[in-house]
Design a protein around this motif. Structure first.
Motif, mmCIF file in Angstrom:
data_model
loop_
_atom_site.group_PDB
_atom_site.id
_atom_site.type_symbol
_atom_site.label_atom_id
_atom_site.label_comp_id
_atom_site.label_asym_id
_atom_site.label_seq_id
_atom_site.Cartn_x
_atom_site.Cartn_y
_atom_site.Cartn_z
ATOM 1 N N PHE A 338 -0.755 32.532 19.120
ATOM 2 C CA PHE A 338 -0.156 31.431 18.321
ATOM 3 C C PHE A 338 1.133 30.746 18.991
ATOM 4 N N GLU A 339 1.812 31.607 19.769
ATOM 5 C CA GLU A 339 2.963 31.296 20.681
ATOM 6 C C GLU A 339 2.449 30.416 21.775
ATOM 7 N N LEU A 340 1.310 30.789 22.263
ATOM 8 C CA LEU A 340 0.782 30.134 23.432
ATOM 9 C C LEU A 340 0.332 28.720 23.164
ATOM 10 N N SER A 341 -0.128 28.667 21.869
ATOM 11 C CA SER A 341 -0.648 27.417 21.298
ATOM 12 C C SER A 341 0.535 26.337 21.229
ATOM 13 N N ARG A 342 1.433 26.839 20.627
ATOM 14 C CA ARG A 342 2.631 25.778 20.068
ATOM 15 C C ARG A 342 3.243 25.603 21.716
ATOM 16 N N LEU A 343 3.292 26.479 22.668
ATOM 17 C CA LEU A 343 3.867 25.901 23.995
ATOM 18 C C LEU A 343 3.079 25.033 24.582
ATOM 19 N N ASP A 344 1.679 24.917 24.308
ATOM 20 C CA ASP A 344 0.591 24.233 24.950
ATOM 21 C C ASP A 344 0.850 22.700 24.225
ATOM 22 N N SER A 345 1.068 22.742 23.116
ATOM 23 C CA SER A 345 1.150 21.471 22.257
ATOM 24 C C SER A 345 2.183 20.744 22.256
ATOM 25 N N ASN A 346 3.168 21.148 23.175
ATOM 26 C CA ASN A 346 4.338 20.362 23.483
ATOM 27 C C ASN A 346 5.302 20.108 22.257
ATOM 28 N N SER A 347 5.011 20.929 21.065
ATOM 29 C CA SER A 347 5.815 20.868 20.030
ATOM 30 C C SER A 347 7.009 21.585 20.061
#
Length: 506
Positions: A338-347
């Motif tokens: 979940f953390e990596l997904s947030r980092l990749d989404s630029n949000s």
């Protein structure tokens, strides 16, 4: 598919719809217009030349005729003398027609059939201009037998006792000339002229087609290369032949532009294929890493339930602790995904603030002291004092340091050491995290920041999720700072990155 064989491409475009056909059609219409214009101008120029030549050759004929015999006697026309002179003139030049006019332009007499003369009065303006000699030749006047048509003429005043009695008006191209002109429309000269113009137009048209064919040859070749490129899988390079001309033209520029575009498409296509491969691999790794602890938790819990009566309290506690450990690992994996997904989404963007990096490291070292002491690993932070102020997102940098220290402890054997060293200059603070662990092979170093990549750490028991270093890399990318890795098997590993210092931030 090979880009070197464009002749294999067969376009569906009909020849009538090609650029060459359209250019040929435009050229044909243009040459027809030019031919007709040239023919018309030629005929007009020839006619004007003939009229001027005729008028100049017969410039004084009316004056000579008027001087031969008196055409006015006592204010009355001498019609007998007029007919004799007209007959004499027509014998010499059958195209000549003679009219006797009064001072107002009224026709007083002629030697022609009465029914053939259509007007009673002739316009005097051209006659006066001719006699005065002020007009440019050819000068056209009204034809009494054909009032709608202008013809060259000769004119002379008739003066008796110093008084103007009228005009002798001589048409130099009469009815006989008109009939003769119509009869020779298909003569040899006109036929030759028309044929020459048609041949010149056809030759020019064919030459134009040949020139257009040569000029559009590279464009057709480019079209075939584009068709081949379009029908391929976009993985082959696009290499159209370029002109060796010293100064490139628009077609060369078009080829270069399309080549640049094709190269970009190739790169994007390769990147998309790599992205798709990584996505498939990521899904496979996620499925495996989620399934493994989940199956373990389920297995231990089912064992406790099934063998509830045959297990003692110690054995039950052992199974439950193992299930809990795998449950925590599963929770950690999901949290990191979940953390990596947030980092990749630029949000999630860094919130830059000033903080003391050494204080943060000392707090983290205390958190890892128990884990290090259990494995007899010396964990140290150097230097022991100082401020080391930096500008960054403190929560993100804390996550980076946690992952790197945890990673170093995981791959360092018992009795080893892990050191965190800070170095400061005028621009930045460098962070070095070094261990005496098993090291990383040169083959694995470029891949350690990939998701779920664990590599082949020599002699190490990997219990991580494979996402820690990927999170580190993404956070440092958001801070626009690179991370370097130095390692060798059995010689440990060193991670280094830098953050802007207080002085650099100002």
């Amino acid at each position: 598919m090979t880009m070197g064989t464009p002749s294999a491409a067969t376009g569906d475009l009909h020849w009538a719809h090609t650029l060459l056909a359209k250019l040929s059609a435009v050229l044909f219409v243009l040459f027809c217009i030019i031919g007709l214009t040239a023919f018309s101008i030629g005929r007009y120029a020839t006619d004007m030349y003939h009229q001027e030549l005729t008028q100049r050759l017969n410039l004084d004929i009316a004056e000579h005729i008027a001087a031969d015999q008196p055409l006015m006697q006592n204010g009355q026309p001498n019609l007998a003398a007029l007919k004799d002179l007209a007959h004499y003139a027509m014998v010499i030049n059958p195209t000549t027609e003679i009219y006797l006019l009064d001072p107002t332009g009224k026709v007083l007499g002629h030697a022609l059939p009465e029914a053939s003369v259509q007007v009673d009065t002739v316009q005097l303006a051209p006659i006066v201009a001719f006699i005065s000699g002020s007009a440019d030749l050819p000068l056209l006047g009204q034809d009494p037998r054909n009032p709608d048509k202008q013809k060259v003429f000769s004119a002379a005043p008739i003066v008796e006792q110093g008084q103007l009695q009228g005009y002798l008006y001589t048409i130099l191209g009469g009815k006989f000339y008109d009939n003769l002109s119509v009869s020779v429309q298909d003569s040899y000269v006109l036929t030759i002229s028309s044929t020459a113009i048609v041949v010149a137009v056809v030759f020019g048209f064919l030459a134009g087609i040949a020139i257009f064919h040569l000029l559009t040859r590279r464009l057709r070749r480019l079209t075939r290369y584009v068709e081949v490129f379009q029908r391929g899988d976009f993985s082959e390079p696009f290499n159209p032949p370029l002109s060796n001309a010293r100064h490139s033209d628009e077609i060369n520029a078009l080829m270069l532009a399309f080549k640049a575009m094709a190269t970009r498409i190739n790169h994007q296509y390769t990147a998309l294929k790599e992205l798709d491969r990584n996505r498939r691999e990521l899904i496979t790794n996620i499925s495996h890493d989620l399934r493994t602890p989940l199956v373990s938790v389920q297995g231990y819990l089912e064992t406790v339930i099934i063998k509830h009566d045959s297990l003692n309290d110690s054995e039950k506690l052992t199974y439950l602790k193992k299930a809990l450990r795998h449950g925590k690992r599963l929770r950690k994996l999901i949290a990191e995904l979940f953390e990596l997904s947030r980092l990749d989404s630029n949000s999630l963007q860094p919130k830059i603030e000033q903080f003391h990096l050494l204080e943060l490291l000392q707090d983290l070292a205390q958190d890892f002291t128990y884990q290090a002491s259990r494995r007899n690993i010396r964990l140290s932070v150097l230097p022991p004092s100082g401020e080391f102020c930096v500008y960054a997102d403190i929560a993100m940098i804390q996550r980076v340091l946690e992952n790197l220290i945890e990673n170093a402890l995981r791959y360092t054997p018992r009795g080893g050491w892990v050191k965190v060293l800070l170095e400061e200059d005028d621009q930045q603070v460098s962070v070095h995290i070094t261990d005496s662990g098993c090291g990383i092979t040169s083959h694995d170093i470029p891949k350690i920041f990939d998701r779920f990549y664990r590599g082949s750490r020599l002699g190490a028991k990997d219990t991580g999720t494979g996402l820690g270093l990927a999170i580190v890399k993404r956070i440092l990318d958001l801070h626009h700072t690179p991370i370097q890795v130095k390692s060798a098997p059995d010689r440990g590993t060193a991670f280094t990155f830098s953050l802007p210092s207080q002085l650099a931030a100002h």
